[in-house]
Design an enzyme around this catalytic site. Sequence first.
Site, PDB file in Angstrom:
ATOM      1  N   GLY A 133      36.419  46.003  21.720  1.00  0.00           N
ATOM      2  CA  GLY A 133      35.361  45.484  20.853  1.00  0.00           C
ATOM      3  C   GLY A 133      35.275  46.221  19.543  1.00  0.00           C
ATOM      4  O   GLY A 133      34.282  46.882  19.242  1.00  0.00           O
ATOM      5  N   GLU A 156      34.121  53.046  19.080  1.00  0.00           N
ATOM      6  CA  GLU A 156      33.928  51.768  19.754  1.00  0.00           C
ATOM      7  C   GLU A 156      34.862  51.636  20.954  1.00  0.00           C
ATOM      8  O   GLU A 156      35.907  52.304  21.007  1.00  0.00           O
ATOM      9  CB  GLU A 156      34.248  50.603  18.811  1.00  0.00           C
ATOM     10  CG  GLU A 156      33.333  50.479  17.613  1.00  0.00           C
ATOM     11  CD  GLU A 156      33.729  49.299  16.727  1.00  0.00           C
ATOM     12  OE1 GLU A 156      32.916  48.391  16.569  1.00  0.00           O
ATOM     13  OE2 GLU A 156      34.859  49.305  16.196  1.00  0.00           O
ATOM     14  N   ASP A 185      34.824  45.427  16.395  1.00  0.00           N
ATOM     15  CA  ASP A 185      34.309  44.671  15.251  1.00  0.00           C
ATOM     16  C   ASP A 185      33.886  45.597  14.118  1.00  0.00           C
ATOM     17  O   ASP A 185      34.031  45.267  12.935  1.00  0.00           O
ATOM     18  CB  ASP A 185      33.141  43.786  15.677  1.00  0.00           C
ATOM     19  CG  ASP A 185      31.991  44.573  16.271  1.00  0.00           C
ATOM     20  OD1 ASP A 185      30.934  44.665  15.630  1.00  0.00           O
ATOM     21  OD2 ASP A 185      32.151  45.091  17.386  1.00  0.00           O
ATOM     22  N   SER A 218      21.214  44.225  26.784  1.00  0.00           N
ATOM     23  CA  SER A 218      21.934  44.243  28.059  1.00  0.00           C
ATOM     24  C   SER A 218      21.420  45.333  28.975  1.00  0.00           C
ATOM     25  O   SER A 218      21.802  45.405  30.126  1.00  0.00           O
ATOM     26  CB  SER A 218      23.436  44.454  27.815  1.00  0.00           C
ATOM     27  OG  SER A 218      23.660  45.716  27.218  1.00  0.00           O
ATOM     28  N   SER A 221      25.209  59.238  24.792  1.00  0.00           N
ATOM     29  CA  SER A 221      24.086  58.365  24.433  1.00  0.00           C
ATOM     30  C   SER A 221      23.222  57.890  25.587  1.00  0.00           C
ATOM     31  O   SER A 221      22.068  57.522  25.382  1.00  0.00           O
ATOM     32  CB  SER A 221      24.596  57.156  23.648  1.00  0.00           C
ATOM     33  OG  SER A 221      25.502  56.405  24.439  1.00  0.00           O
ATOM     34  N   LYS A 275      17.986  55.169  23.254  1.00  0.00           N
ATOM     35  CA  LYS A 275      17.277  53.968  22.816  1.00  0.00           C
ATOM     36  C   LYS A 275      15.760  54.137  22.836  1.00  0.00           C
ATOM     37  O   LYS A 275      15.040  53.443  22.106  1.00  0.00           O
ATOM     38  CB  LYS A 275      17.670  52.788  23.703  1.00  0.00           C
ATOM     39  CG  LYS A 275      19.103  52.305  23.531  1.00  0.00           C
ATOM     40  CD  LYS A 275      19.266  51.477  22.278  1.00  0.00           C
ATOM     41  CE  LYS A 275      20.618  50.790  22.223  1.00  0.00           C
ATOM     42  NZ  LYS A 275      20.764  49.952  21.017  1.00  0.00           N
TER      43      LYS A 275
END
Length: 318
Positions: free
Chosen positions: A207, A203, A209, A77, A303, A52
């Site tokens: 979750g 994923e 989606d 989060s 990650s 990130k």
Amino acid sequence: MTVSYADVEAAARRLDGVAHRTPVLTSRTADARTGAKLFFKAEALQRAGAFKFRGAYNAIAALSAAERRRGVLAFSSGNHAQAIAYAGALQGAPTVIVMPHDAPAIKVAATEGYGAEVVRYDRYAEDREAVSRRLAEERGLTMIPPYDHPEVIAGQGTAVKELIEETGPLDVILVCLGGGGLLAGSLLVARALAPEAAIYGVEPEAGNDGQMSLAKGEIVRIPVPVSIADGALTTHLGQHTFPIIRREVTGIVTVPDAALVASMRFFVERMKLVVEPTGCLAAAAAFEGAVPVAGLRVGIILSGGNVDPAALARHLAA
């Protein structure tokens, strides 16, 4: 703004000498287990502990000097929160971070430690984007969301750019998927540098989606999922990320939390590396056979590594 590989190249120039060029690690044990040649891009060793930092620094660097002086706001989060706080401190930009009440304590402490003001909200009762927009407008701050932002996407893509530059041709690339910033950036890079590679998003099983959105051809929104992969507890893909993913991704697969725990244990025991649950998504897909990899050269993004020590101990003891 349409994001392109040229934007990733520009992000790489901004990040040169600032972001760590994290190592690409290998393991004979992992190769034997999967029958593949695995290359792990260790973004757990990135500044602020996760990929990130790349997108956060790039997004702040792209602002005008006046915008940086006024400050930026992000909602997250944990890993994006820490990344924005750290990147803001490096560039003289005050930061305000909207974080859920149940965010991991270690991530809250790190965010505050980098100098950010943390504003808490209830992720199950409040809309974090609405809370953030209101606060940004009240204070005159520039909002930088965790994934649905062109400069964030471009910055995140530099991780796979480095991976391919180091490993050479890859047959498969596995990338964790929450809101899609890392996957979208990775897809832009892979199509430019490794057009024959198959790229999968991974994923948490609870979750999916992104998987549903890909199948339906439009963004699907779900309730907040319950998973130990706290960095991937998003409810939908983004307006910027989904078109790239829909156009370029080979597929989206899911893995259960138990596979994340097993992967965390593997990295600690065999590679002496702390990887958080979300960071294990891509590796778990290879280890569990969610994506067939036998006989192939496979790039895997680890990650992040921001896991609370007490939580890590509980997972390893389970």
